[in-house]
Structure formats: C-alpha cells, structure tokens
Design a protein around this motif. Structure first.
Motif, PDB file in Angstrom:
ATOM      1  N   ALA A  28      -0.154   3.275  -6.093  1.00  0.00           N
ATOM      2  CA  ALA A  28      -0.019   4.479  -5.270  1.00  0.00           C
ATOM      3  C   ALA A  28       0.400   5.636  -6.160  1.00  0.00           C
ATOM      4  CB  ALA A  28       1.010   4.271  -4.166  1.00  0.00           C
ATOM      5  N   ALA A  29      -0.177   6.813  -5.929  1.00  0.00           N
ATOM      6  CA  ALA A  29       0.056   7.927  -6.843  1.00  0.00           C
ATOM      7  C   ALA A  29       0.273   9.239  -6.095  1.00  0.00           C
ATOM      8  CB  ALA A  29      -1.119   8.077  -7.810  1.00  0.00           C
ATOM      9  N   GLU A  30       0.781  10.206  -6.845  1.00  0.00           N
ATOM     10  CA  GLU A  30       1.021  11.526  -6.287  1.00  0.00           C
ATOM     11  C   GLU A  30      -0.272  12.298  -6.032  1.00  0.00           C
ATOM     12  OE1 GLU A  30       3.912  13.619  -8.587  1.00  0.00           O
ATOM     13  OE2 GLU A  30       5.454  12.068  -8.321  1.00  0.00           O
TER      14      GLU A  30
ATOM     15  N   ARG B 179     -10.776  -7.361 -18.183  1.00  0.00           N
ATOM     16  CA  ARG B 179     -10.231  -6.124 -17.654  1.00  0.00           C
ATOM     17  C   ARG B 179     -10.332  -6.113 -16.126  1.00  0.00           C
ATOM     18  NH1 ARG B 179      -9.267  -0.868 -19.168  1.00  0.00           N
ATOM     19  NH2 ARG B 179      -9.683   0.711 -17.585  1.00  0.00           N
ATOM     20  N   PRO B 180      -9.252  -5.773 -15.407  1.00  0.00           N
ATOM     21  CA  PRO B 180      -9.305  -5.688 -13.942  1.00  0.00           C
ATOM     22  C   PRO B 180     -10.348  -4.677 -13.480  1.00  0.00           C
ATOM     23  CG  PRO B 180      -7.039  -5.682 -14.699  1.00  0.00           C
ATOM     24  CD  PRO B 180      -7.898  -5.528 -15.918  1.00  0.00           C
ATOM     25  N   THR B 181     -10.931  -4.924 -12.332  1.00  0.00           N
ATOM     26  CA  THR B 181     -11.946  -4.038 -11.778  1.00  0.00           C
ATOM     27  C   THR B 181     -11.446  -3.405 -10.487  1.00  0.00           C
ATOM     28  OG1 THR B 181     -12.963  -5.902 -10.611  1.00  0.00           O
ATOM     29  CG2 THR B 181     -13.839  -5.342 -12.786  1.00  0.00           C
ATOM     30  N   GLY B 182     -11.869  -2.164 -10.243  1.00  0.00           N
ATOM     31  CA  GLY B 182     -11.475  -1.474  -9.034  1.00  0.00           C
ATOM     32  C   GLY B 182     -12.194  -2.028  -7.815  1.00  0.00           C
ATOM     33  N   LEU B 183     -11.460  -2.219  -6.741  1.00  0.00           N
ATOM     34  CA  LEU B 183     -12.031  -2.736  -5.499  1.00  0.00           C
ATOM     35  C   LEU B 183     -12.201  -1.640  -4.450  1.00  0.00           C
ATOM     36  CD1 LEU B 183      -9.890  -5.987  -5.209  1.00  0.00           C
ATOM     37  CD2 LEU B 183     -12.290  -5.824  -5.917  1.00  0.00           C
ATOM     38  N   SER B 184     -11.223  -0.738  -4.346  1.00  0.00           N
ATOM     39  CA  SER B 184     -11.290   0.331  -3.349  1.00  0.00           C
ATOM     40  C   SER B 184     -10.312   1.433  -3.709  1.00  0.00           C
ATOM     41  CB  SER B 184     -11.000  -0.207  -1.941  1.00  0.00           C
ATOM     42  OG  SER B 184      -9.747  -0.874  -1.898  1.00  0.00           O
ATOM     43  N   ARG B 185     -10.577   2.601  -3.149  1.00  0.00           N
ATOM     44  CA  ARG B 185      -9.718   3.770  -3.349  1.00  0.00           C
ATOM     45  C   ARG B 185      -9.803   4.610  -2.095  1.00  0.00           C
ATOM     46  NH1 ARG B 185     -10.851   9.038  -4.419  1.00  0.00           N
ATOM     47  NH2 ARG B 185      -9.308  10.278  -5.592  1.00  0.00           N
ATOM     48  N   TRP B 186      -8.642   5.078  -1.587  1.00  0.00           N
ATOM     49  CA  TRP B 186      -8.680   5.924  -0.400  1.00  0.00           C
ATOM     50  C   TRP B 186      -7.466   6.844  -0.356  1.00  0.00           C
ATOM     51  CZ3 TRP B 186      -7.005   0.960  -0.497  1.00  0.00           C
ATOM     52  CH2 TRP B 186      -5.819   0.644   0.169  1.00  0.00           C
ATOM     53  N   ARG B 187      -7.634   7.945   0.353  1.00  0.00           N
ATOM     54  CA  ARG B 187      -6.531   8.884   0.545  1.00  0.00           C
ATOM     55  C   ARG B 187      -5.640   8.326   1.644  1.00  0.00           C
ATOM     56  NH1 ARG B 187      -6.193  14.627   3.498  1.00  0.00           N
ATOM     57  NH2 ARG B 187      -4.430  15.536   2.368  1.00  0.00           N
ATOM     58  N   ALA B 188      -4.423   7.977   1.279  1.00  0.00           N
ATOM     59  CA  ALA B 188      -3.528   7.301   2.222  1.00  0.00           C
ATOM     60  C   ALA B 188      -2.530   8.247   2.869  1.00  0.00           C
ATOM     61  CB  ALA B 188      -2.773   6.173   1.507  1.00  0.00           C
TER      62      ALA B 188
ATOM     63  N   ALA C  65       1.451  13.105  -1.265  1.00  0.00           N
ATOM     64  CA  ALA C  65       1.646  12.044  -2.256  1.00  0.00           C
ATOM     65  C   ALA C  65       1.710  10.690  -1.570  1.00  0.00           C
ATOM     66  CB  ALA C  65       2.927  12.283  -3.056  1.00  0.00           C
ATOM     67  N   ALA C  66       1.223   9.668  -2.264  1.00  0.00           N
ATOM     68  CA  ALA C  66       1.446   8.269  -1.876  1.00  0.00           C
ATOM     69  C   ALA C  66       2.524   7.729  -2.803  1.00  0.00           C
ATOM     70  CB  ALA C  66       0.170   7.454  -1.991  1.00  0.00           C
TER      71      ALA C  66
ATOM     72  N   ALA D 132       1.332  -2.056   3.375  1.00  0.00           N
ATOM     73  CA  ALA D 132       2.109  -0.930   3.883  1.00  0.00           C
ATOM     74  C   ALA D 132       2.172   0.135   2.802  1.00  0.00           C
ATOM     75  CB  ALA D 132       3.514  -1.372   4.270  1.00  0.00           C
ATOM     76  N   THR D 133       1.958   1.387   3.204  1.00  0.00           N
ATOM     77  CA  THR D 133       2.057   2.500   2.272  1.00  0.00           C
ATOM     78  C   THR D 133       2.986   3.560   2.846  1.00  0.00           C
ATOM     79  OG1 THR D 133       0.175   3.748   3.200  1.00  0.00           O
ATOM     80  CG2 THR D 133      -0.309   2.100   1.502  1.00  0.00           C
ATOM     81  N   ALA D 134       3.646   4.283   1.961  1.00  0.00           N
ATOM     82  CA  ALA D 134       4.548   5.360   2.379  1.00  0.00           C
ATOM     83  C   ALA D 134       4.246   6.588   1.545  1.00  0.00           C
ATOM     84  CB  ALA D 134       6.003   4.945   2.199  1.00  0.00           C
ATOM     85  N   GLY D 135       4.533   7.766   2.144  1.00  0.00           N
ATOM     86  CA  GLY D 135       4.168   8.970   1.428  1.00  0.00           C
ATOM     87  C   GLY D 135       5.038  10.164   1.729  1.00  0.00           C
ATOM     88  N   GLY D 136       4.532  11.306   1.294  1.00  0.00           N
ATOM     89  CA  GLY D 136       5.306  12.526   1.320  1.00  0.00           C
ATOM     90  C   GLY D 136       5.115  13.381   2.540  1.00  0.00           C
ATOM     91  N   GLY D 137       4.049  14.159   2.564  1.00  0.00           N
ATOM     92  CA  GLY D 137       3.923  15.221   3.541  1.00  0.00           C
ATOM     93  C   GLY D 137       3.950  14.812   4.986  1.00  0.00           C
ATOM     94  N   ASP D 138       3.449  13.621   5.307  1.00  0.00           N
ATOM     95  CA  ASP D 138       3.403  13.216   6.714  1.00  0.00           C
ATOM     96  C   ASP D 138       4.617  12.402   7.144  1.00  0.00           C
ATOM     97  OD1 ASP D 138       2.817  10.912   5.322  1.00  0.00           O
ATOM     98  OD2 ASP D 138       0.752  10.792   6.014  1.00  0.00           O
ATOM     99  N   SER D 139       5.491  12.036   6.210  1.00  0.00           N
ATOM    100  CA  SER D 139       6.707  11.257   6.512  1.00  0.00           C
ATOM    101  C   SER D 139       6.396   9.986   7.297  1.00  0.00           C
ATOM    102  CB  SER D 139       7.718  12.116   7.289  1.00  0.00           C
ATOM    103  OG  SER D 139       8.073  13.261   6.550  1.00  0.00           O
ATOM    104  N   ALA D 140       5.197   9.481   7.141  1.00  0.00           N
ATOM    105  CA  ALA D 140       4.775   8.305   7.906  1.00  0.00           C
ATOM    106  C   ALA D 140       4.639   7.099   6.988  1.00  0.00           C
ATOM    107  CB  ALA D 140       3.454   8.570   8.612  1.00  0.00           C
TER     108      ALA D 140
END
Length: 344
Positions: free
Chosen positions: A161-163, A177-186, A190-191, A204-212
């Motif tokens: 998870a990244a900013e 080398r590991p391979t990417g499986l998926s990427r999405w805006r969570a 920031a995530a 489960a993911t947590a983040g900044g602007g939505d406080s969700a």
C-alpha cells in the motif's frame, strides 16, 4: 485497562511473540524495547536494542518469535536474535534502500522478509539463514512512499500500500522475480495499511482522505472486489489488524480512538466498540495470539492492553453499581470505553 509509558516519543510499531508474553515496541526515541507482558498489569522491560541511530519506523517478528527485524530513517534493515529477549543479539544489517524504511513483514515460513519505504520500492530478502541474508528481488511500480507490506497466510501473495492511493498484489510463490497480480486505487490521498484475513481471502485496507477502512474480496487475486467500507473514524486510519479467528477487526486512527468491528460477514461489518482515552493518535496495534486483547501504542509513547470481550466487565460493573452505573463506576471498570450504561 493496563497501560504504561513505553517510549519517550511516538510509538509507531509493535510486534507480539507467539505465546503472547513478549512484546516488542519501537518509535521516535530511536529505540526498540522488549517487554514481558505475561501479566500486563505488571509489565517488565527486558532489554533495549541499541544501535538504531534514528527514528525506528517499523519492526516485524518472525512467527516463531526468535528473529526480530527493525528499520527506520537510517535506511538499514537489521535482523536480531531475540531467542533470549533479555540479551538480544544483532545478526545482520541490510543495505539497499535509498530512503527511509517504513514497513517490514516476514512470510509465514520466515524465509522471506519484505521491506519498503520512501524510495518507492519493495525489497525482498532471503532470511532462511538470518546471519547471512541475501537480496532476492526489488519491486517497483508505486509512484510514492510505500507505507505497508503484508504477506498472505500461505506466503504466496504480497500486498503493498502506498501514498499514491493504490494497493498492489504480487505473486511471490515462485523462486524467481515476483509478478504483479493486480493494482487498484483503494483510498483517496493515500493507502496506508494492508492486512490479510487469517483465511487469506479478504484484504483490509486503510487510508487517508476518506478515513475509511475497506474490505476486499481477493479470492481471485487478479480481480479484487470491494465488499464493504467501515466508516466512523473522523481522521486518518493508519493501522488495522484482524483477530486470530478472523471474526473481528481492530482499527487505530489519528482521531485518538481504537474501534472494534465484527467482520464475521465482511459484506456486513458491524461496529462493536469504540475505545477512547487516548491523548494522541494511535500509532500501532495488534491482537494477542489468542484474540483476548488488543495491544496498542500511541504517539504519546503509552502502551495500552485493551480487553476484547466486554460482557464480563460490564456484568461486574453492573453488579457493583446496581441499580445503575454512574460515570465514575463505568470509568473504573471500563476505562477508555465510551459511557453507555447497559444496566436496567
């Protein structure tokens, strides 16, 4: 609710040993401390890991409790033998990151360590021999600081998870080398955190602007699907943790609360409790291995051990305060829990 001052500065990361008695904590005072919390009302500091030099941003303990990884602003990842927590021994210091290291995670078998941070990379290290670790791979793709890494329970998938607001899943099952499986805006802005459920089918993911906090169905790693959003926090949610049985989720926020959620049905999560009494943002939290308590740390350096099952405590409080519970009695038996007297 047992609590004590553990650090002279922000407490931002913690890890608990496999039997629940050894606690490791880290933070802004440039130290990592090991504690015996077999009796959380009488915690005993066992040792302080020296040589950190700068802010320690993250720690991770191998599943067997024998190896501890630490990292922070000096860009190094250190491995420690904590088999004897009173006398920890430095085994290795790993160089490679060009920015502060913000996150660490061991795979379930302890043979791989993931580290990430301000240089926008994830580095995987072979730690089968912790005295002679080696670099396995460097993963790119995120466009900002990578704030969290987590392995699935079977060790075959890595979540990051990244900013840059995104979460990524990587296949780490092969030797190459590991391979990417998926990427999405969570999340918006920031995530900040990722955590796998014990079964590995929910993230489960947590983040900044939505406080969700958001729960995602990741049974199909290539096509994550949002199941629900847990709302109620009024500020950034920086960390989440599943209980060992996967039926509960704890969330810590800059709004100075910890919330407990029933996620037995991740499509219909329900709020269980809001734990107050914090004077600063909550910097770290974990369930103990038996799911009976949540251990948390705040930016005030205070460590708190929070009960998860409130019914026996409520019954004791009602018996003592019959026929009604006064605020004073409530605060005595349930410190940190919002005043909602249940007694008739």
């Amino acid at each position: 609710m047992p609590s004590w001052v553990g650090h002279h500065g922000e407490l931002v990361s913690l890890a608990i040993g496999p039997d629940g008695t050894i606690l490791a904590t880290a933070g802004g005072d440039r130290t990592v401390r090991l504690w015996d919390i077999g009796d959380p009302r009488r915690p005993v500091q066992l040792s302080t890991l020296g040589g950190q030099g700068t802010f320690v941003r993250s720690i991770a303990m191998r599943r067997d409790g024998k190896i501890l990884a630490t990292a922070g602003d000096d860009r190094k990842v250190r491995l420690w033998d904590v088999t004897d927590p009173k006398h920890p021994t430095l085994l290795a210091a790993l160089d490679g990151h060009t920015g502060a290291v913000r996150a660490l995670a061991f795979s379930s078998d302890g043979r791989t360590l993931a580290s990430s941070g301000g240089d926008r990379t994830v580095r995987l290290w072979n730690t089968g021999d912790p005295e002679h670790p080696t670099s396995r791979a460097t993963l790119g793709g995120h466009l900002d600081t990578i704030r969290a890494v987590a392995f699935s329970p079977d060790g075959r998938t890595l979540a990051t998870a990244a900013e840059d607001e995104t979460v990524r899943l990587w296949d780490t099952s092969g030797l190459g080398r590991p391979t990417g499986l998926s990427r999405w805006r969570a999340h918006r802005i920031a995530a900040l955190w990722v955590a796998f459920s014990p079964r590995g089918d929910v993230l489960a993911t947590a983040g900044g602007g939505d406080s969700a906090v958001r729960l995602w169905d990741i049974a199909d790693r290539g096509h994550p699907r949002e199941l629900s959003a847990l709302t109620g926090h009024s500020d950034v949610v920086g960390e989440v943790a599943f209980s060992p049985d996967g039926r509960a989720l704890a969330t810590g926020s800059d709004d100075r609360t910890v919330r407990l959620w029933d996620v037995t049905d991740p499509r219909r999560p329900a709020a269980r409790a809001t734990l107050t009494g914090y004077t600063t943002a909550v910097g770290a939290l974990r369930f103990d291995p038996y799911g009976r308590t949540v251990v948390s740390g705040g930016y005030d350096g205070v460590i708190r051990v929070l009960p998860v099952d409130f019914d026996p405590l409520v019954a004791r409080a009602c018996a003592a305060a019959h026929p009604t519970i006064t605020r004073a009695a409530w605060d005595r038996y349930l410190p940190g829990v919002a005043y909602r007297p249940p007694c008739p």
